[in-house]
Design a protein around this motif. Structure first.
Motif, mmCIF file in Angstrom:
data_model
loop_
_atom_site.group_PDB
_atom_site.id
_atom_site.type_symbol
_atom_site.label_atom_id
_atom_site.label_comp_id
_atom_site.label_asym_id
_atom_site.label_seq_id
_atom_site.Cartn_x
_atom_site.Cartn_y
_atom_site.Cartn_z
ATOM 1 N N GLY A 84 0.748 -1.243 0.000
ATOM 2 C CA GLY A 84 0.000 0.000 0.000
ATOM 3 C C GLY A 84 0.777 1.290 0.000
ATOM 4 N N TRP A 85 2.097 1.233 -0.068
ATOM 5 C CA TRP A 85 2.864 2.472 0.023
ATOM 6 C C TRP A 85 3.101 3.124 -1.338
ATOM 7 N N ILE A 86 3.376 2.338 -2.358
ATOM 8 C CA ILE A 86 3.708 2.904 -3.673
ATOM 9 C C ILE A 86 2.429 3.267 -4.426
ATOM 10 N N ASP A 87 2.400 4.470 -4.981
ATOM 11 C CA ASP A 87 1.272 4.899 -5.811
ATOM 12 C C ASP A 87 1.539 4.408 -7.230
ATOM 13 N N VAL A 88 1.223 3.141 -7.448
ATOM 14 C CA VAL A 88 1.511 2.494 -8.722
ATOM 15 C C VAL A 88 0.810 3.192 -9.875
ATOM 16 N N ALA A 89 -0.454 3.544 -9.694
ATOM 17 C CA ALA A 89 -1.215 4.188 -10.757
ATOM 18 C C ALA A 89 -0.568 5.500 -11.172
ATOM 19 N N ALA A 90 -0.146 6.306 -10.189
ATOM 20 C CA ALA A 90 0.478 7.597 -10.499
ATOM 21 C C ALA A 90 1.826 7.411 -11.168
ATOM 22 N N LEU A 91 2.598 6.439 -10.721
ATOM 23 C CA LEU A 91 3.925 6.211 -11.294
ATOM 24 C C LEU A 91 3.825 5.748 -12.741
ATOM 25 N N ASN A 92 2.849 4.904 -13.031
ATOM 26 C CA ASN A 92 2.622 4.503 -14.422
ATOM 27 C C ASN A 92 2.123 5.682 -15.250
ATOM 28 N N ARG A 93 1.129 6.374 -14.719
ATOM 29 C CA ARG A 93 0.494 7.463 -15.462
ATOM 30 C C ARG A 93 1.455 8.612 -15.756
ATOM 31 N N GLU A 94 2.268 8.972 -14.788
ATOM 32 C CA GLU A 94 3.100 10.165 -14.909
ATOM 33 C C GLU A 94 4.522 9.882 -15.404
ATOM 34 N N VAL A 95 4.936 8.627 -15.348
ATOM 35 C CA VAL A 95 6.312 8.315 -15.757
ATOM 36 C C VAL A 95 6.360 7.165 -16.759
ATOM 37 N N LEU A 96 6.068 5.981 -16.314
ATOM 38 C CA LEU A 96 6.382 4.780 -17.082
ATOM 39 C C LEU A 96 5.538 4.615 -18.342
ATOM 40 N N THR A 97 4.266 4.901 -18.261
ATOM 41 C CA THR A 97 3.423 4.848 -19.456
ATOM 42 C C THR A 97 3.535 6.136 -20.250
ATOM 43 N N ARG A 98 3.602 7.253 -19.556
ATOM 44 C CA ARG A 98 3.633 8.563 -20.210
ATOM 45 C C ARG A 98 4.872 8.745 -21.085
ATOM 46 N N VAL A 99 6.007 8.206 -20.653
ATOM 47 C CA VAL A 99 7.233 8.398 -21.425
ATOM 48 C C VAL A 99 7.134 7.705 -22.782
ATOM 49 N N VAL A 100 6.352 6.639 -22.847
ATOM 50 C CA VAL A 100 6.158 5.925 -24.110
ATOM 51 C C VAL A 100 5.101 6.606 -24.972
ATOM 52 N N GLU A 101 3.991 6.977 -24.352
ATOM 53 C CA GLU A 101 2.858 7.499 -25.121
ATOM 54 C C GLU A 101 2.991 8.980 -25.465
ATOM 55 N N ARG A 102 3.653 9.763 -24.590
ATOM 56 C CA ARG A 102 3.696 11.208 -24.801
ATOM 57 C C ARG A 102 5.107 11.781 -24.900
ATOM 58 N N GLY A 103 6.117 10.951 -24.677
ATOM 59 C CA GLY A 103 7.482 11.443 -24.777
ATOM 60 C C GLY A 103 7.858 12.439 -23.699
ATOM 61 N N GLU A 104 7.315 12.265 -22.509
ATOM 62 C CA GLU A 104 7.638 13.126 -21.380
ATOM 63 C C GLU A 104 7.376 12.353 -20.090
ATOM 64 N N TYR A 105 7.878 12.901 -18.980
ATOM 65 C CA TYR A 105 7.676 12.233 -17.696
ATOM 66 C C TYR A 105 7.718 13.269 -16.575
ATOM 67 N N LEU A 106 7.183 12.893 -15.434
ATOM 68 C CA LEU A 106 7.199 13.743 -14.249
ATOM 69 C C LEU A 106 8.286 13.219 -13.311
ATOM 70 N N PRO A 107 9.287 14.025 -12.955
ATOM 71 C CA PRO A 107 10.382 13.538 -12.110
ATOM 72 C C PRO A 107 9.938 13.092 -10.727
ATOM 73 N N SER A 108 8.939 13.749 -10.163
ATOM 74 C CA SER A 108 8.449 13.391 -8.839
ATOM 75 C C SER A 108 7.037 13.937 -8.672
ATOM 76 N N LEU A 109 6.297 13.339 -7.770
ATOM 77 C CA LEU A 109 4.927 13.762 -7.516
ATOM 78 C C LEU A 109 4.748 14.298 -6.100
#
Length: 201
Positions: A84-109
């Motif tokens: 329950g500690w890692i925000d998996v949805a946010a990490l995928n949405r803002e970094v891991l999936t986003r870098v593939v789909e949009r060519g950008e990422y969020l360094p931290s939330l």
């Protein structure tokens, strides 16, 4: 093997993924805090950049769930720590999936110390970017990673390295070690940090 050779092996593994298409490669370096996965992650940046691969260096600690959620069952709950500690949805949405789909990422939330939003801006990621993500208890949690490296230690080493105030977390790490057996692309024994041992690839 030496630490230098370990870095070379991880770089070789990363370069073998997505090289032809120029798509991003998402690397997860995972391990108990005492194994310092951030050190291996940091050591990968320069070699990857030296061969022309842009690097997005990100830490799982910048994507933890709000304190009110991750500690809702108390500050010393092994099950919450494990699941329950890692925000998996946010990490995928803002970094891991986003870098593939949009060519950008969020360094931290979120700042794990203040529990406040970091208000970081999105960073552009060029073709072939390698996301180098470090964290603990993060393999097998649904993160959109392409390569996973786990820094493993024996139960006796885990207990020896855990300070008394953190002993409550030991069951979570022991259970995690059993759950991810056979899952990482590379498993490295680091009971002796100066002599890491590659178990399987």
């Amino acid at each position: 093997m030496s630490e230098t050779l370990l870095v070379e092996r991880v770089v070789e593994l990363v370069l073998g993924r997505g090289a032809a298409s120029g798509t991003p490669v998402r690397l997860l370096v995972d391990g108990h805090p005492s194994t310092h996965p951030e050190r291996l992650a940091d050591a990968l940046v320069a070699p990857l950049e030296a061969v022309g691969r842009p690097v997005a260096r990100v830490g799982v600690s910048g994507f933890l769930r709000p304190r009110s959620l991750r500690l809702e069952h108390g500050r010393e709950d092994p099950d919450s720590l494990l699941h329950g500690w890692i925000d998996v949805a946010a990490l995928n949405r803002e970094v891991l999936t986003r870098v593939v789909e949009r060519g950008e990422y969020l360094p931290s939330l979120r700042d794990p110390e203040t529990d406040r939003a970091t208000r970081a801006a999105y960073v552009g990621a060029g073709p072939g970017t390698v996301v180098v993500l470090d964290g603990a208890l993060s393999i097998g949690r649904g993160l959109d990673a392409d390569v996973a490296v786990h820094l493993a230690i024996k139960p006796a080493t885990l207990r020896r390295r855990t300070p008394p105030e953190e002993e409550w977390a030991i069951p979570a790490y022991e259970r995690y070690g059993r759950e991810i057996e056979g899952v990482p692309d590379l498993l490295v024994r680091v009971d002796h940090p100066e002599h890491p041992a590659l178990v399987h690839a």
